[in-house]
Design a protein around this motif. Sequence first.
Motif, mmCIF file in Angstrom:
data_model
loop_
_atom_site.group_PDB
_atom_site.id
_atom_site.type_symbol
_atom_site.label_atom_id
_atom_site.label_comp_id
_atom_site.label_asym_id
_atom_site.label_seq_id
_atom_site.Cartn_x
_atom_site.Cartn_y
_atom_site.Cartn_z
ATOM 1 N N PHE A 444 -9.019 -22.530 -12.583
ATOM 2 C CA PHE A 444 -8.794 -22.854 -14.001
ATOM 3 C C PHE A 444 -7.294 -22.998 -14.268
ATOM 4 O O PHE A 444 -6.841 -23.974 -14.860
ATOM 5 N N PHE A 445 -6.513 -22.012 -13.792
ATOM 6 C CA PHE A 445 -5.062 -22.063 -14.005
ATOM 7 C C PHE A 445 -4.451 -23.311 -13.362
ATOM 8 O O PHE A 445 -3.642 -24.001 -13.970
ATOM 9 N N ILE A 446 -4.869 -23.558 -12.132
ATOM 10 C CA ILE A 446 -4.304 -24.728 -11.435
ATOM 11 C C ILE A 446 -4.634 -26.003 -12.201
ATOM 12 O O ILE A 446 -3.789 -26.862 -12.419
ATOM 13 N N GLY A 447 -5.879 -26.066 -12.677
ATOM 14 C CA GLY A 447 -6.318 -27.235 -13.449
ATOM 15 C C GLY A 447 -5.456 -27.426 -14.689
ATOM 16 O O GLY A 447 -5.031 -28.553 -15.001
ATOM 17 N N GLN A 448 -5.175 -26.338 -15.379
ATOM 18 C CA GLN A 448 -4.354 -26.415 -16.597
ATOM 19 C C GLN A 448 -2.940 -26.911 -16.271
ATOM 20 O O GLN A 448 -2.390 -27.749 -16.978
ATOM 21 N N CYS A 449 -2.388 -26.384 -15.165
ATOM 22 C CA CYS A 449 -1.024 -26.794 -14.772
ATOM 23 C C CYS A 449 -0.999 -28.271 -14.394
ATOM 24 O O CYS A 449 -0.061 -28.988 -14.721
ATOM 25 N N MET A 450 -2.051 -28.723 -13.731
ATOM 26 C CA MET A 450 -2.125 -30.120 -13.318
ATOM 27 C C MET A 450 -2.203 -31.026 -14.539
ATOM 28 O O MET A 450 -1.608 -32.100 -14.589
ATOM 29 N N LYS A 451 -2.969 -30.565 -15.538
ATOM 30 C CA LYS A 451 -3.140 -31.345 -16.758
ATOM 31 C C LYS A 451 -1.780 -31.525 -17.435
ATOM 32 O O LYS A 451 -1.409 -32.625 -17.834
ATOM 33 N N LYS A 452 -1.042 -30.428 -17.515
ATOM 34 C CA LYS A 452 0.261 -30.469 -18.185
ATOM 35 C C LYS A 452 1.279 -31.338 -17.433
ATOM 36 O O LYS A 452 2.174 -31.906 -18.044
ATOM 37 N N THR A 453 1.133 -31.371 -16.118
ATOM 38 C CA THR A 453 2.126 -32.125 -15.325
ATOM 39 C C THR A 453 1.589 -33.475 -14.870
ATOM 40 O O THR A 453 2.205 -34.139 -14.049
ATOM 41 N N LYS A 454 0.438 -33.843 -15.360
ATOM 42 C CA LYS A 454 -0.230 -35.100 -14.947
ATOM 43 C C LYS A 454 -0.415 -35.154 -13.431
ATOM 44 O O LYS A 454 -0.139 -36.168 -12.786
ATOM 45 N N GLY A 455 -0.829 -34.021 -12.898
ATOM 46 C CA GLY A 455 -1.149 -33.973 -11.466
ATOM 47 C C GLY A 455 0.049 -33.945 -10.535
ATOM 48 O O GLY A 455 -0.102 -34.056 -9.319
ATOM 49 N N LYS A 456 1.244 -33.756 -11.067
ATOM 50 C CA LYS A 456 2.440 -33.820 -10.228
ATOM 51 C C LYS A 456 2.853 -32.468 -9.633
ATOM 52 O O LYS A 456 3.749 -32.409 -8.787
ATOM 53 N N ALA A 457 2.225 -31.405 -10.111
ATOM 54 C CA ALA A 457 2.649 -30.087 -9.606
ATOM 55 C C ALA A 457 2.045 -29.838 -8.229
ATOM 56 O O ALA A 457 0.934 -30.262 -7.948
ATOM 57 N N ASP A 458 2.786 -29.164 -7.390
ATOM 58 C CA ASP A 458 2.280 -28.819 -6.065
ATOM 59 C C ASP A 458 1.366 -27.599 -6.198
ATOM 60 O O ASP A 458 1.800 -26.532 -6.596
ATOM 61 N N SER A 459 0.085 -27.790 -5.894
ATOM 62 C CA SER A 459 -0.882 -26.716 -6.140
ATOM 63 C C SER A 459 -0.550 -25.451 -5.355
ATOM 64 O O SER A 459 -0.790 -24.344 -5.815
ATOM 65 N N GLU A 460 0.021 -25.627 -4.148
ATOM 66 C CA GLU A 460 0.384 -24.444 -3.347
ATOM 67 C C GLU A 460 1.445 -23.610 -4.075
ATOM 68 O O GLU A 460 1.391 -22.391 -4.101
ATOM 69 N N LEU A 461 2.401 -24.319 -4.672
ATOM 70 C CA LEU A 461 3.480 -23.621 -5.378
ATOM 71 C C LEU A 461 2.931 -22.945 -6.630
ATOM 72 O O LEU A 461 3.258 -21.788 -6.933
ATOM 73 N N VAL A 462 2.065 -23.662 -7.357
ATOM 74 C CA VAL A 462 1.467 -23.101 -8.573
ATOM 75 C C VAL A 462 0.723 -21.811 -8.225
ATOM 76 O O VAL A 462 0.884 -20.781 -8.873
ATOM 77 N N LYS A 463 -0.058 -21.882 -7.171
ATOM 78 C CA LYS A 463 -0.854 -20.735 -6.737
ATOM 79 C C LYS A 463 0.069 -19.542 -6.431
ATOM 80 O O LYS A 463 -0.181 -18.418 -6.873
ATOM 81 N N LYS A 464 1.134 -19.841 -5.712
ATOM 82 C CA LYS A 464 2.069 -18.782 -5.310
ATOM 83 C C LYS A 464 2.684 -18.135 -6.565
ATOM 84 O O LYS A 464 2.743 -16.906 -6.678
ATOM 85 N N LEU A 465 3.077 -18.968 -7.519
ATOM 86 C CA LEU A 465 3.714 -18.453 -8.735
ATOM 87 C C LEU A 465 2.755 -17.588 -9.542
ATOM 88 O O LEU A 465 3.121 -16.538 -10.056
ATOM 89 N N ILE A 466 1.513 -18.061 -9.666
ATOM 90 C CA ILE A 466 0.539 -17.302 -10.451
ATOM 91 C C ILE A 466 0.311 -15.920 -9.838
ATOM 92 O O ILE A 466 0.312 -14.909 -10.545
ATOM 93 N N TYR A 467 0.153 -15.882 -8.527
ATOM 94 C CA TYR A 467 -0.056 -14.589 -7.863
ATOM 95 C C TYR A 467 1.146 -13.681 -8.080
ATOM 96 O O TYR A 467 0.993 -12.493 -8.374
ATOM 97 N N GLU A 468 2.341 -14.273 -7.984
ATOM 98 C CA GLU A 468 3.564 -13.457 -8.177
ATOM 99 C C GLU A 468 3.611 -12.873 -9.588
ATOM 100 O O GLU A 468 3.902 -11.702 -9.773
ATOM 101 N N LYS A 469 3.296 -13.744 -10.553
ATOM 102 C CA LYS A 469 3.470 -13.332 -11.945
ATOM 103 C C LYS A 469 2.381 -12.361 -12.417
ATOM 104 O O LYS A 469 2.626 -11.540 -13.295
ATOM 105 N N LEU A 470 1.184 -12.478 -11.868
ATOM 106 C CA LEU A 470 0.078 -11.639 -12.363
ATOM 107 C C LEU A 470 -0.207 -10.434 -11.452
ATOM 108 O O LEU A 470 -1.197 -9.753 -11.643
ATOM 109 N N LYS A 471 0.631 -10.219 -10.467
ATOM 110 C CA LYS A 471 0.382 -9.150 -9.515
ATOM 111 C C LYS A 471 0.415 -7.771 -10.184
ATOM 112 O O LYS A 471 1.278 -7.497 -10.975
#
Length: 471
Positions: A444-471
């Motif tokens: 869900f989070f990745i989908g939201q980030c992709m929507k905001k960036t029109k699919g330009k965000a690197d999903s691996e990086l997004v995933k890494k950031l989310i885990y870091e921030k919500l740990k």
Amino acid sequence: MSEYETVIGLEVHAELKTKSKCFCSCVNEFGGEPNTHCCPVCVGLPGALPVINKRAVELTIKAGLCMGCDINDIAVFERKNYFYPDLAKAYQISQLVRPICLHGGVTLDSGKFIRLNRIHLEEDAGKLVHKNLAVGTLVDYNRGGVPLIEMVSEADMSSAAEAVEFMTKLRHNLIYANIAECKMQEGGMRADVNVSVRKKGETKLGTKVEMKNINSIKAVERSILYESARQIELLENGGTVKQETRRWDDLKGENYPMRSKENSQDYRYFPDPDILSIKIPRESVEKIRKEIPLLPAERKKKYIEEYNLSNYDAGVLLSEKAYADYFEQCVQLYNKPKGIANWIMSSVLTIIKDEEEKVIRISPKNLTAIIEMLDKKQISQQDSRTLFAKCWEEDIDAKATAEKMGMLSSLSSGDIEKVVDEVLAENPNACEDFKKTPERVLPFFIGQCMKKTKGKADSELVKKLIYEKLK
Ligand SMILES: [Zn+2]
């Protein structure tokens, strides 16, 4: 069975990569219509005089230097007499008393040193072609007179695996130093294998059996396993091993007696009166030494120590000169050896491992461009794979293609982090859920980030950031 040990010595032959033959100016080339690469010298017509090929001597010296040999200052050619139709003049020009190279050897990965007795230069024989009963056996002298080095080991190997490693290392050195191509399937490298067995702890050697002209490393391995088992069984049943030459039949996986083993006296060696002994000045040897590139063992050390590769990865890259050269070309373009090695191992070699002709169909420039764009987060993981596949299919420019296909992200990693922060702030409930079942909320989070960036965000990086921030 286990109280026996096997003792193995190898005589490995390799055809040198020269333009012409060893003692005449006929072309040194595999194949061709039978008996078209021949002249009075290499078929030994009366009165024909051999002239030594300087390049063949230089390459033999080079081979000796690669294997740590001493180079004799004077080398002598002898006639080795034997009567067999593959040699029209009934002798082979070879070396016995003063070969070009002496001693030397190869260190196995275990640290065990396998000594060489010598490396000498000789001429190859012709090839017998066995036809059907009506035609009989024909002979093709195209190969006759091709320069051949014989690398004679001491009986230092004690298993088929050691013999395989020894032969592989000889082969790699010759290929890397551009001395020989060692194409096994063309007979460019062959081995005579000497096998004996003895009770463990025994110092006296057992009676040896020789198997000649084995033309693949795999076959060398199989023949040793077979022959040592045969000898042990013989001894166990109260028999004795006969000193003889046996023919290895790789298709049947068995060997057969050919003839009782001959000694060097049987060949009636004597100095060839037609060829003067050759003087090898020290300066020439040192000049040749400078031509030797980094050999596989040294390259391996460099890959491990400077490039931080694992022993295994370094070994795979070095298993073919083409892979190692490709890897180094990439490192020249983009100095991230570890990342490049990972891509070669996981993508390039996975594709070509089952192919017969192992051609790398992506240029070093394109591969490194993809890795660099990925490292700089300019393209996503998914797009890097798409791009790789496209560049493999046709030789297009990776960077330009990424741009054209809209893969290039103008987003910096800072921009992406901002987007992630926004998404998290807008969805407090999902953040709570994430703490319980992260893998269910992540898409869900990745989908939201992709929507905001029109699919330009690197999903691996997004995933890494989310885990870091919500740990
Ligand atoms: Zn010739």
